[in-house]
Scaffold this active site. Structure first.
Site, PDB file in Angstrom:
ATOM      1  CB  VAL A 120     -67.576 -33.286  70.802  1.00 42.60           C
ATOM      2  CG1 VAL A 120     -67.655 -32.627  69.442  1.00 42.60           C
ATOM      3  CG2 VAL A 120     -69.131 -34.039  70.830  1.00 42.60           C
TER       4      VAL A 120
ATOM      5  CG  ASP B 269     -75.905 -32.986  71.995  1.00 45.06           C
ATOM      6  OD1 ASP B 269     -75.962 -33.037  73.217  1.00 45.06           O
ATOM      7  OD2 ASP B 269     -75.633 -34.066  71.480  1.00 45.06           O
TER       8      ASP B 269
ATOM      9  CE1 TYR C  20     -78.334 -40.640  76.959  1.00 47.65           C
ATOM     10  CE2 TYR C  20     -78.728 -38.789  75.517  1.00 47.65           C
ATOM     11  CZ  TYR C  20     -78.903 -39.799  76.689  1.00 47.65           C
ATOM     12  OH  TYR C  20     -80.263 -39.576  77.384  1.00 47.65           O
ATOM     13  N   GLY C  21     -71.899 -38.881  74.582  1.00 48.06           N
ATOM     14  CA  GLY C  21     -70.740 -39.111  73.895  1.00 48.06           C
ATOM     15  C   GLY C  21     -69.751 -37.845  74.258  1.00 48.06           C
TER      16      GLY C  21
ATOM     17  CE  LYS D 229     -72.974 -37.164  70.551  1.00 45.74           C
ATOM     18  NZ  LYS D 229     -74.377 -36.763  70.592  1.00 45.74           N
TER      19      LYS D 229
END
Length: 341
Positions: A38, A151, A35-36, A53
């Site tokens: 970092v 997370d 989802y992302g 993030k």
């Protein structure tokens, strides 16, 4: 690319554009997930290293928008030294109409437990301390898999929206694997028990190749579910599947873990019960003799009530986006505790 709002600068990190406030410098990619992605950075104001993030297209669908709002709300709510906290949240987009992306800033954690365990075998004393910290964080009743809990991209509610693919397979509770029943925070207790066994034995407890193999490995230790648990399963398919499995008796934990400390063994056995309603809670785990050296009820406060009433809202993407924008606009990075919802 649009014009940057005042106070922001643009950085290219591994072919991805990051628009961040000027206070964050020296961005370096450190990881990415479903989802992302970092980056680490230096906060010029505090001189501390942070993790930033950037969510992948948070408004691409209704599910993504609601998940992004949930993650932000959870992080804003938490003020606990065993759970990762939110230091800042910002968007480079100047108006709600242009709002398409946002970033969350958290403390930088140099190593997770996996890295530590690969480097050296943990001493009994360190294992006990780390596990105490894990359960203390778990008492917050929010997803946990490391000691500053990391997370929240996978943060989830504990009911029907959860799926069997939320938790890393090896640490998944059996009720998650086959959607046996509504989930509770007992899924996290199961995950914690898997981590405890791995810290002590230096071996993954249930290293399943797939979901079927995962369940097979679990039942090989715990035995097949008894009739009372089968009757509690809300899924008829799960009931049929389990009833069709060859009957297995629970293994003797002392024979499976012959060198394990008896107190640790007893705690592990209480946390690895197939029936989530019978599994030890985080509170019971903290009070277990295995953790008596560190247990102090006065220093293990429950979290303040978390308002999750938004979970029942049926909003469209634009409305979730507006709620997220409001959260960002009301966040004070110089006093994050004051802005916790």
């Amino acid at each position: 690319m649009g014009t940057l709002v005042p106070g922001f600068h643009r950085v290219e990190v591994q072919k991805t554009t990051w628009d961040v406030p000027e206070r964050y410098a020296t961005l370096l990619a450190i990881g990415s997930g479903a989802y992302g992605t970092v980056c680490s950075a230096i906060d010029q104001k505090t001189k501390e290293k942070v993790a930033i993030k950037k969510l992948y297209r948070p408004f691409q669908s209704l599910i993504h928008a609601k998940r992004a709002y949930r993650e932000l709300r959870l992080l804003r709510h938490i003020q606990h030294d065993n759970v990762i906290c939110l230091l800042n949240v910002f968007t480079p987009d100047s108006t709600l109409e242009k709002f398409q992306t946002f970033y969350m800033v958290m403390p930088f954690v140099a190593q997770d437990l996996g890295h530590i365990m690969k480097r050296k075998r943990l001493s009994d004393r360190i294992i006990t301390y780390l596990f105490y910290q894990l359960l203390r964080g778990l008492k917050k009743k929010i997803k946990c898999l490391s000691f500053q809990i990391l997370d929240f991209g996978l943060a989830r509610q504990t009911e029907s929206e959860m799926t069997g693919y939320v938790v890393t397979r090896w640490y998944r509770a059996p009720e998650v694997i086959f959607n046996w029943m509504h989930y509770s925070q007992a899924v996290d207790v199961w995950s914690a028990a898997c981590i405890l066994a791995e810290m002590i034995t230096s071996t993954v407890l249930f290293p399943g190749h797939d979901s079927i193999d995962q369940l097979k490995k679990i039942l090989n230790l715990t035995g097949t579910p008894d009739s009372s648990l089968v009757q509690k399963m809300q899924s008829k398919d799960a009931q049929s599947y389990v009833q069709g499995l060859p009957s297995q008796k629970k293994k003797n934990f002392k024979l499976v873990f012959p060198t394990m400390n008896e107190k640790a063994l007893n705690l592990l056995e209480g946390m690895l019960l197939l029936d989530p309603e019978k599994r030890l809670t985080a509170n019971q785990g903290l009070a277990h003799p295995f953790l008596s050296e560190y247990h102090d009820a006065d220093s293990e406060p429950d979290s303040k009530p978390y308002d999750d009433s938004f979970e029942s809202l049926e909003l469209d993407v634009g409305e979730w986006k507006s709620l997220i924008h409001m959260e960002i606009m009301t966040f004070d990075p110089d006093n994050p505790a004051q802005t916790a919802m």
